[in-house]
Each structure stands twice: as structure tokens, then as C-alpha cells.
Write a protein that holds these residues in place. Sequence first.
Motif, PDB file in Angstrom:
ATOM      1  N   ALA A 165      40.018 -13.300   9.805  1.00 28.38           N
ATOM      2  CA  ALA A 165      39.588 -12.408   9.015  1.00 28.38           C
ATOM      3  C   ALA A 165      41.123 -11.028   8.176  1.00 28.38           C
ATOM      4  N   LEU A 166      42.168 -11.318   9.364  1.00 31.50           N
ATOM      5  CA  LEU A 166      42.784 -10.471   9.453  1.00 31.50           C
ATOM      6  C   LEU A 166      43.956 -11.041   8.617  1.00 31.50           C
ATOM      7  N   ASN A 167      44.596 -12.194   9.445  1.00 30.25           N
ATOM      8  CA  ASN A 167      45.491 -13.123   9.127  1.00 30.25           C
ATOM      9  C   ASN A 167      45.828 -14.656   9.171  1.00 30.25           C
ATOM     10  N   ALA A 168      46.370 -14.554   7.727  1.00 30.62           N
ATOM     11  CA  ALA A 168      46.454 -15.833   7.147  1.00 30.62           C
ATOM     12  C   ALA A 168      47.916 -16.938   7.840  1.00 30.62           C
ATOM     13  N   TYR A 169      47.046 -18.123   8.226  1.00 32.29           N
ATOM     14  CA  TYR A 169      48.242 -18.325   9.101  1.00 32.29           C
ATOM     15  C   TYR A 169      48.099 -20.412   9.471  1.00 32.29           C
ATOM     16  N   ASP A 170      48.310 -20.948   9.875  1.00 31.00           N
ATOM     17  CA  ASP A 170      47.876 -22.387   9.746  1.00 31.00           C
ATOM     18  C   ASP A 170      47.208 -23.023  10.854  1.00 31.00           C
ATOM     19  N   ALA A 171      48.009 -21.851  12.214  1.00 27.80           N
ATOM     20  CA  ALA A 171      47.397 -22.738  13.604  1.00 27.80           C
ATOM     21  C   ALA A 171      48.188 -21.188  14.834  1.00 27.80           C
ATOM     22  N   CYS A 172      46.792 -21.635  15.564  1.00 29.51           N
ATOM     23  CA  CYS A 172      47.402 -20.673  16.797  1.00 29.51           C
ATOM     24  C   CYS A 172      46.462 -21.150  17.672  1.00 29.51           C
ATOM     25  N   VAL A 173      46.941 -21.336  18.972  1.00 29.72           N
ATOM     26  CA  VAL A 173      46.468 -21.630  20.356  1.00 29.72           C
ATOM     27  C   VAL A 173      47.021 -20.974  21.924  1.00 29.72           C
ATOM     28  N   LEU A 177      49.348 -19.696  31.647  1.00 28.14           N
ATOM     29  CA  LEU A 177      49.548 -20.453  32.434  1.00 28.14           C
ATOM     30  C   LEU A 177      50.641 -20.149  33.405  1.00 28.14           C
ATOM     31  N   PRO A 178      50.888 -20.715  34.788  1.00 27.83           N
ATOM     32  CA  PRO A 178      51.456 -19.918  36.213  1.00 27.83           C
ATOM     33  C   PRO A 178      51.649 -18.354  35.835  1.00 27.83           C
ATOM     34  N   GLY A 179      52.475 -18.330  34.613  1.00 25.47           N
ATOM     35  CA  GLY A 179      53.779 -17.295  34.603  1.00 25.47           C
ATOM     36  C   GLY A 179      52.853 -16.118  33.584  1.00 25.47           C
ATOM     37  N   GLY A 180      51.723 -17.102  33.264  1.00 26.26           N
ATOM     38  CA  GLY A 180      50.816 -15.615  32.529  1.00 26.26           C
ATOM     39  C   GLY A 180      50.058 -16.252  31.515  1.00 26.26           C
ATOM     40  N   ARG A 181      49.716 -15.716  30.617  1.00 30.18           N
ATOM     41  CA  ARG A 181      49.400 -15.862  29.063  1.00 30.18           C
ATOM     42  C   ARG A 181      50.069 -16.842  28.108  1.00 30.18           C
ATOM     43  N   LEU A 182      49.762 -17.616  27.243  1.00 36.20           N
ATOM     44  CA  LEU A 182      50.687 -18.526  26.898  1.00 36.20           C
ATOM     45  C   LEU A 182      49.562 -18.328  25.005  1.00 36.20           C
ATOM     46  N   MET A 183      50.770 -17.718  23.970  1.00 41.89           N
ATOM     47  CA  MET A 183      50.176 -17.778  22.756  1.00 41.89           C
ATOM     48  C   MET A 183      51.181 -18.121  21.997  1.00 41.89           C
ATOM     49  N   ILE A 184      51.202 -19.718  21.349  1.00 42.65           N
ATOM     50  CA  ILE A 184      51.809 -20.321  19.843  1.00 42.65           C
ATOM     51  C   ILE A 184      51.253 -20.305  19.089  1.00 42.65           C
ATOM     52  N   TYR A 185      51.982 -19.559  18.051  1.00 39.99           N
ATOM     53  CA  TYR A 185      51.286 -18.771  16.228  1.00 39.99           C
ATOM     54  C   TYR A 185      52.565 -19.583  15.698  1.00 39.99           C
ATOM     55  N   GLN A 186      51.539 -20.376  14.617  1.00 37.06           N
ATOM     56  CA  GLN A 186      53.094 -20.557  13.399  1.00 37.06           C
ATOM     57  C   GLN A 186      51.331 -20.438  12.885  1.00 37.06           C
ATOM     58  N   GLY A 187      52.706 -19.335  11.367  1.00 38.36           N
ATOM     59  CA  GLY A 187      52.336 -18.729  10.212  1.00 38.36           C
ATOM     60  C   GLY A 187      53.127 -18.386   9.663  1.00 38.36           C
ATOM     61  N   TYR A 188      53.126 -17.343   8.531  1.00 38.37           N
ATOM     62  CA  TYR A 188      53.650 -16.812   7.244  1.00 38.37           C
ATOM     63  C   TYR A 188      55.032 -15.685   7.521  1.00 38.37           C
ATOM     64  N   GLU A 189      55.592 -15.845   7.332  1.00 39.00           N
ATOM     65  CA  GLU A 189      56.591 -14.276   7.125  1.00 39.00           C
ATOM     66  C   GLU A 189      55.252 -13.326   5.925  1.00 39.00           C
TER      67      GLU A 189
END
Length: 434
Positions: A165-173, A177-189
Amino acid sequence: MSAEENFEDELSVALRRTGDGFTAGDGDGLVAGGLARGRRRVVRRRAGAVAASTVALALVGVGGAYTAGALGGGEGHASVAAAPPAVGEAPSAAPVHADALLATFRRVLPARGRLADTAARGTDDERGPTASGVYDDGRGKAAVGIGFFQATPGDKGFSECPDKALNAYDACVTKDLPGGRLMIYQGYEYPDRREDTKHWRATLLRPDGLVVDLGTWNAPAQKGAAVSRTDPPFTPAEMRRIVTHPAWAPVLEATGKPAAGKAAGGKPVAGASGSTGKSRREPVPGGFAGAAFDGAAVWPTLLSLLPRDLTVSDRGGEDGYGYAVVDDGEGRSLVQVNAQPDMRDVEDQLFPPGGYETLPDGTKVVVRQQPGEKGGEGVVMWTVDTIRPGGYRVVVSAFNTGAQHDPATRAEPALSVEQLKALATSEQWLKLVK
């Protein structure tokens, strides 16, 4: 098939799946005008802007709203929200200077392209280490940048996808991981898509609280440049390899946690415990400077103050911010609030003489009724901006739509101006400051 290839396949499927399900709103530009200036100042005051001179890394805690104008660029633009520095032991590792950090950045990028128009800061820079440039793999020039900083203890926002409800984007997961928590975000400027510039990010929140944040765009600049390619230059798996690359170990060791009473660059923080310097701003009677502020309670407080005849369909928030999508039977309406415990240093800018009403308790109140700013057809935004003696600021806005970039769903917001005034000036907000 390697574990890395498995991850890329899994992530690609997840990105497609999650991208199909989002009907996001927009947290960029939380309220009009003055809030952009106020949040920019409070971000600088708490941590300093984290940016490279060529590319302003979008270091936002994407679990929540974008912070407006943190670099002092255009008012209301989402730029940089630097993480407040944690306190702990001073790093013992030798500093990594800007040229060495930039060399590492070149090393970890895919070899098919070249990096030009570069800029960098080392770990000895009080603003925090960053590297940036324009990457060219023959398919179009693309702005890229990376930054390193220490997150506030317990803050998971840097590894969580934005609220839909706060940010329009295409995808995010996200993925552990062993070295921490990873976020991959695909959105727009620009979440309202007024330009076609895409913004993709990979953010790694390590167990020690250090954050590695990579930003990429499909244009040679974050803002103001024509799109040069369909997508940013790196695949999700490549972004993952960049932020988790072992070559960053010396940078991470040197970034570390600043010593208690010192900012990220090692300079004393005014008024910090153990500092010999004098506080930059003296407390005032009834003031809120230095008081403990329960920012996490902002959105529950908002919910408790909403009229009981409203149906709440969505809700959420982050530190100092909260929102709710409400309906009184006549259509969805977004209501949002920001609470900031000490904004005295920008009070004159936000509440210029003659531009506000003063209540009996000394609270200044400004009412704004204006068109929406995010491209939604027919959208209006009603805002009540308040500041109490001592600098405690509460800003409430309501819209005639459930998401700012969507068309209006009703003629006016679900809350009247008088209801917004009552909400913003409620004594309940005082309970968040101790």
C-alpha cells in the motif's frame, strides 16, 4: 545444477509470482511540502546523507515508505534514507580508502561491461563508504552504486519488501542466506511512473547489522536522464553475487560499529554520552529533545484515533510513520501520519510567521488542501501539519483514493479537515514520548 543456479531459478520464479500479485500504493511524498524538508533534515541529523556524487543510492528501508528528498534534491522525491548508526565497539580494521573501494566495486561487477564516470567515498569518510558510476555493457548505459552502513539494532526494514500500500513496484522477494537476509527489489524511480526509469536493488542485512545496498537503474542517471535500456544491467543472481562477494570483507570490517558517542565517521555526536562537546541545541522547557520516542507505536496510535464508523482494509507503518486505508461506504481513502519528536531546527521553515493558527496550548496548526502529487486522476490531498512547543510535530494527510497514484475513488477524503485536526492534535501522541 549449482546452488547459485538453483537460487537464480528460484528467485526468477518468485519474482514473477510476486510481481503478479501487487497493486501497490505510494509512500513517496508522505505529505505535502514541509514534510519533505522536515524529514530531510531529521535524516541528516540522525545519520547524515549516504550518497555518491554521481548516483544517489536509494538507501531506503523498503519495508516502509520512501523518505522524501534526503539529499536536498527536488522536494518530494525519494532519494536516500540513511540508516541511523548503531553504537558499539569502534572498528579495529584499517580504513579502506575511496580508490581501493572503487577498485573493489569494479572487480565484483560482471566483466562484460565497463564502469565510467565514477565516484567513491572510503570507510574513513564520515558520510559512509559508497561507490558509483555508469556501467556500459553495450546494451545501454546504466547508473549503478553501492553503499555500506550500520542499521539500527533490531531494524529489519532493510531486508523486507515494501508494503504493497506504500510503494508501487513490479516484484520483490527476500531470502535467508548464510551471510544474512537478502532482499531483491524491482521497481521504479518514480512509483507514479511519470518517467520510465526502473530502479532495481539488492540489499543484504548481515547478522552483525551491517547493510550492503546495491542500486541499479536503466538510465545513465538516477533522475533526469532518458532511459537507455529496457531493464537495469544486472540479473537478480548477479546482484546477489555483488552484495555478498567476499571481496567486501575489508570494507565491512572497517565500517563496523562506531564507538559509543560517535557518529559513523568517528566524530563526536553532540550531547552523546561521554562526549566532551556541548550539545548543539539546548533543551527548552516542555521540549522533546533527547526524549525516548516510541516510533513503532505511531501507526497503532493512528488506528486508535480513527472514527469508529470507518472500515479499515489495510494498515501498517514504520518508525515514526503509519497509514490506514479506510472506507465509510463511499469509497477507499488513504490516511497517513508522521510523528517527529524534535523539529525545532526547521520550525520556522515549516511554519512561517502568519501562515499558521495557534491553539491555546501553543500548538501551531497549518491546513493544506491541494491536488494529489502522484498522478492519480482526480486525487486530492488534505493535510493538517502541527508542531507543539518544544518541537514535537505530527502531520496527518488524507486522500480521496486508497493509493495516491490510483484514480480518485470518491469526491473527498473520508476524514474532514476538522477530524484531521482532532487526530493530529490528540493528546495520545504525547504518550509516545517519554
